[in-house]
Write an enzyme that holds these catalytic residues in place. Structure first.
Site, PDB file in Angstrom:
ATOM      1  N   CYS A 192      28.581  36.999  36.915  1.00 50.27           N
ATOM      2  CA  CYS A 192      29.742  37.789  36.489  1.00 50.27           C
ATOM      3  C   CYS A 192      29.837  37.915  34.970  1.00 50.27           C
ATOM      4  O   CYS A 192      30.759  38.542  34.453  1.00 50.27           O
ATOM      5  CB  CYS A 192      31.024  37.173  37.036  1.00 50.27           C
ATOM      6  SG  CYS A 192      31.013  37.058  38.833  1.00 50.27           S
ATOM      7  N   GLU A 244      45.626  28.048  35.947  1.00 48.17           N
ATOM      8  CA  GLU A 244      44.905  29.309  35.685  1.00 48.17           C
ATOM      9  C   GLU A 244      45.864  30.496  35.735  1.00 48.17           C
ATOM     10  O   GLU A 244      45.792  31.403  34.910  1.00 48.17           O
ATOM     11  CB  GLU A 244      43.790  29.524  36.726  1.00 48.17           C
ATOM     12  CG  GLU A 244      42.584  28.617  36.553  1.00 48.17           C
ATOM     13  CD  GLU A 244      41.637  29.110  35.447  1.00 48.17           C
ATOM     14  OE1 GLU A 244      41.867  30.196  34.890  1.00 48.17           O
ATOM     15  OE2 GLU A 244      40.673  28.381  35.144  1.00 48.17           O
ATOM     16  N   LYS A 286      42.933  34.620  45.801  1.00 51.12           N
ATOM     17  CA  LYS A 286      41.746  34.995  46.569  1.00 51.12           C
ATOM     18  C   LYS A 286      40.873  33.792  46.847  1.00 51.12           C
ATOM     19  O   LYS A 286      40.663  33.009  45.921  1.00 51.12           O
ATOM     20  CB  LYS A 286      40.991  36.024  45.729  1.00 51.12           C
ATOM     21  CG  LYS A 286      39.655  36.442  46.244  1.00 51.12           C
ATOM     22  CD  LYS A 286      39.060  37.421  45.286  1.00 51.12           C
ATOM     23  CE  LYS A 286      37.612  37.615  45.611  1.00 51.12           C
ATOM     24  NZ  LYS A 286      36.907  38.278  44.571  1.00 51.12           N
ATOM     25  N   ARG A 337      28.953  40.362  49.094  1.00 54.68           N
ATOM     26  CA  ARG A 337      27.796  40.403  48.186  1.00 54.68           C
ATOM     27  C   ARG A 337      26.709  41.303  48.741  1.00 54.68           C
ATOM     28  O   ARG A 337      25.917  41.869  47.994  1.00 54.68           O
ATOM     29  CB  ARG A 337      27.318  38.989  47.882  1.00 54.68           C
ATOM     30  CG  ARG A 337      28.386  38.270  47.057  1.00 54.68           C
ATOM     31  CD  ARG A 337      28.030  36.877  46.627  1.00 54.68           C
ATOM     32  NE  ARG A 337      29.191  36.269  45.979  1.00 54.68           N
ATOM     33  CZ  ARG A 337      29.322  34.980  45.736  1.00 54.68           C
ATOM     34  NH1 ARG A 337      28.350  34.152  46.080  1.00 54.68           N
ATOM     35  NH2 ARG A 337      30.393  34.528  45.142  1.00 54.68           N
ATOM     36  N   TYR A 373      40.345  45.139  54.137  1.00 52.31           N
ATOM     37  CA  TYR A 373      39.422  46.129  54.715  1.00 52.31           C
ATOM     38  C   TYR A 373      40.002  46.730  55.993  1.00 52.31           C
ATOM     39  O   TYR A 373      39.430  47.659  56.547  1.00 52.31           O
ATOM     40  CB  TYR A 373      38.064  45.470  54.985  1.00 52.31           C
ATOM     41  CG  TYR A 373      37.465  44.883  53.717  1.00 52.31           C
ATOM     42  CD1 TYR A 373      36.870  45.701  52.771  1.00 52.31           C
ATOM     43  CD2 TYR A 373      37.544  43.508  53.441  1.00 52.31           C
ATOM     44  CE1 TYR A 373      36.358  45.180  51.587  1.00 52.31           C
ATOM     45  CE2 TYR A 373      37.040  42.974  52.266  1.00 52.31           C
ATOM     46  CZ  TYR A 373      36.453  43.819  51.348  1.00 52.31           C
ATOM     47  OH  TYR A 373      35.958  43.305  50.164  1.00 52.31           O
ATOM     48  N   ARG A 429      28.301  30.403  41.488  1.00 59.19           N
ATOM     49  CA  ARG A 429      29.416  30.740  40.599  1.00 59.19           C
ATOM     50  C   ARG A 429      30.348  29.553  40.351  1.00 59.19           C
ATOM     51  O   ARG A 429      31.475  29.729  39.908  1.00 59.19           O
ATOM     52  CB  ARG A 429      30.217  31.898  41.191  1.00 59.19           C
ATOM     53  CG  ARG A 429      29.417  33.145  41.498  1.00 59.19           C
ATOM     54  CD  ARG A 429      30.302  34.383  41.405  1.00 59.19           C
ATOM     55  NE  ARG A 429      29.868  35.519  42.176  1.00 59.19           N
ATOM     56  CZ  ARG A 429      28.844  36.305  41.868  1.00 59.19           C
ATOM     57  NH1 ARG A 429      28.101  36.037  40.807  1.00 59.19           N
ATOM     58  NH2 ARG A 429      28.545  37.342  42.617  1.00 59.19           N
ATOM     59  N   LYS A 453      40.998  32.379  41.626  1.00 60.11           N
ATOM     60  CA  LYS A 453      39.872  32.810  42.447  1.00 60.11           C
ATOM     61  C   LYS A 453      38.960  31.619  42.707  1.00 60.11           C
ATOM     62  O   LYS A 453      38.413  31.031  41.785  1.00 60.11           O
ATOM     63  CB  LYS A 453      39.105  33.901  41.707  1.00 60.11           C
ATOM     64  CG  LYS A 453      37.860  34.351  42.434  1.00 60.11           C
ATOM     65  CD  LYS A 453      37.324  35.604  41.819  1.00 60.11           C
ATOM     66  CE  LYS A 453      35.996  35.978  42.414  1.00 60.11           C
ATOM     67  NZ  LYS A 453      35.463  37.191  41.795  1.00 60.11           N
ATOM     68  N   SER A 511      36.037  39.571  52.457  1.00 60.48           N
ATOM     69  CA  SER A 511      35.021  40.059  53.398  1.00 60.48           C
ATOM     70  C   SER A 511      34.700  39.078  54.525  1.00 60.48           C
ATOM     71  O   SER A 511      34.541  39.478  55.673  1.00 60.48           O
ATOM     72  CB  SER A 511      33.750  40.405  52.629  1.00 60.48           C
ATOM     73  OG  SER A 511      33.279  39.276  51.912  1.00 60.48           O
ATOM     74  N   CYS A 514      29.180  41.405  37.752  1.00 53.12           N
ATOM     75  CA  CYS A 514      28.156  40.936  38.699  1.00 53.12           C
ATOM     76  C   CYS A 514      27.420  42.073  39.425  1.00 53.12           C
ATOM     77  O   CYS A 514      26.259  41.916  39.785  1.00 53.12           O
ATOM     78  CB  CYS A 514      28.728  39.922  39.684  1.00 53.12           C
ATOM     79  SG  CYS A 514      30.052  40.565  40.720  1.00 53.12           S
TER      80      CYS A 514
HETATM   81  C1  PBG Z   1      33.319  40.218  41.974  1.00 46.74           C
HETATM   82  C2  PBG Z   1      34.078  40.114  43.258  1.00 46.74           C
HETATM   83  C3  PBG Z   1      33.770  39.408  44.431  1.00 46.74           C
HETATM   84  C4  PBG Z   1      34.746  39.761  45.380  1.00 46.74           C
HETATM   85  C5  PBG Z   1      35.629  40.624  44.761  1.00 46.74           C
HETATM   86  N1  PBG Z   1      35.209  40.817  43.435  1.00 46.74           N
HETATM   87  C6  PBG Z   1      32.616  38.539  44.766  1.00 46.74           C
HETATM   88  C7  PBG Z   1      32.395  37.272  44.109  1.00 46.74           C
HETATM   89  O1  PBG Z   1      33.204  36.767  43.332  1.00 46.74           O
HETATM   90  O2  PBG Z   1      31.352  36.722  44.384  1.00 46.74           O
HETATM   91  C8  PBG Z   1      34.796  39.305  46.822  1.00 46.74           C
HETATM   92  C9  PBG Z   1      35.579  40.156  47.754  1.00 46.74           C
HETATM   93  C10 PBG Z   1      35.315  39.930  49.207  1.00 46.74           C
HETATM   94  O3  PBG Z   1      34.630  38.971  49.611  1.00 46.74           O
HETATM   95  O4  PBG Z   1      35.807  40.746  49.990  1.00 46.74           O
HETATM   96  N2  PBG Z   1      33.293  39.126  41.177  1.00 46.74           N
END
Ligand code: PBG
Length: 330
Positions: A130, A237, A252, A209, A317, A221, A199, A278, A122
């Site tokens: 992605c 999964e 996640k 992003r 973070y 997505r 995920k 994030s 991505c």
């Molecule tokens: C890439 C990816 C993402 C995150 C980690 N790897 C973004 C997404 O799936 O849109 C998010 C990590 C975060 O929000 O800290 N695919």
């Protein structure tokens, strides 16, 4: 009169006893620190929605790697932002790509730092999805197998550059098995796979992003990330990734999915990481800035919750702040 003679005594009467009977421990070795390296800047570029987090140039990355290692952090998770994006994400697997060069930079600056690389397209596709996209009229479709091919090339190129662990985060079907086979056939039998096995399609990725410049230009997505309502699907999964040979599992996001984390750890008994994403970072930072909560206490409570729910590792973070906070009494 109430007779309380035989009631069990409280285990919290003093600080020392409180620490002695504590069930869950937080340690710097459990933390993984995400890093964003960009080809488009020199020095550092702060991410507005993630105070304290910045994109780094390769030379800033060198200094950062040294100071991270000095703090005692043992692992980083690397994301790249390339100068050129195209439909086939060619910079994701370019020998001289930003992540490939960043791995070498880190290994030179801090040879003992474990380098985990995010394997996804991505950040490298012009459309921000992605995987590879087929567009027809107003419709588009993410092509699973064509995407897996490129993800495999990306993972092998990271291993070639010196990555210790590759972390596929795309959620295409069959990518873990394909990556394992390719790594082995190229002689990278010791490179581990840490798959984002479960995920969810989450609003909490918003600030990331901005940091990774990877927002989809159209659509979302939902066709490849999971519906937050589905726990059994998440377990299926994970089972697939385990069958295909993943070594470590990522759940996640973190906070809204502690039940998934618990079930994954209980059922699969594998090393499990949680990604404290994030949006979870941004919301606490924002509230702390307003004076609405105590950041350090809130963060330690969150981290303790992740550990209690089964996380062996926490991608966060806050890793750098935590190295200082964990040395204090908490
Ligand atoms: C890439 C990816 C993402 C995150 C980690 N790897 C973004 C997404 O799936 O849109 C998010 C990590 C975060 O929000 O800290 N695919």
């Amino acid at each position: 009169m109430l007779d309380l003679t035989h009631r069990p005594r409280r285990l919290r009467s003093t600080e020392t006893i409180r620490r002695m009977v504590r069930e869950t421990h937080l340690d710097v070795h459990q933390l993984i620190y995400p890093l964003f390296v960009s080809e488009n800047i020199s020095g550092r570029f702060d991410i507005a929605s993630m105070p304290g987090v910045a994109q780094l140039s390769l030379s800033a990355l060198k200094d950062e790697a040294e100071s991270i290692a000095q703090l005692g952090i043992t692992a980083v998770l690397l994301f790249g932002i390339p100068e050129q994006k195209d439909e086939h994400a060619s910079q994701a697997y370019a020998e001289n790509g930003i992540v490939q060069r960043a791995i070498c930079t880190i290994k030179q600056a801090a040879p003992n730092l474990v380098v985990i690389t995010d394997v996804c397209l991505c950040e490298y596709t012009s459309h921000g999805h992605c995987g590879v996209v087929a567009k027809e009229g107003g419709h588009y479709q993410v092509l699973n197998d064509a995407s897996v091919e490129l993800l495999v090339k990306t993972a092998v190129s990271h291993a070639r550059a010196g990555a210790d662990i590759v972390a596929p985060s795309d959620m295409m079907d069959g990518r873990v098995g394909a990556i394992r086979t390719a790594l082995d056939s190229h002689g990278f039998t010791n490179v581990l796979i840490m798959s984002y096995a479960s995920k969810f399609c989450s609003a909490f990725y918003g600030p990331f992003r901005e940091a990774a410049e990877s927002a989809p230009q159209f659509g979302d997505r939902r066709t490849y990330q999971m519906d937050p309502a589905n726990a059994l699907e998440a377990l299926r999964e994970v089972a697939l990734d385990v069958e295909e040979g993943t070594d470590l599992i990522i759940v996640k996001p973190g906070l809204p999915y502690l039940d998934i984390l618990w079930r994954v750890k209980e059922r699969f008994e594998r090393p499990t990481a949680v990604y404290n994403v994030s949006g979870e970072y941004a919301m606490v930072k924002a509230a702390a800035r307003m004076g609405w909560l105590d950041e350090k206490r809130a963060v330690i409570e969150m981290m303790t919750g992740f550990r209690r729910a089964g996380a062996d590792m926490i991608i966060t973070y806050w890793a750098k702040d935590l190295t200082a906070w964990l040395r204090e009494q908490w």
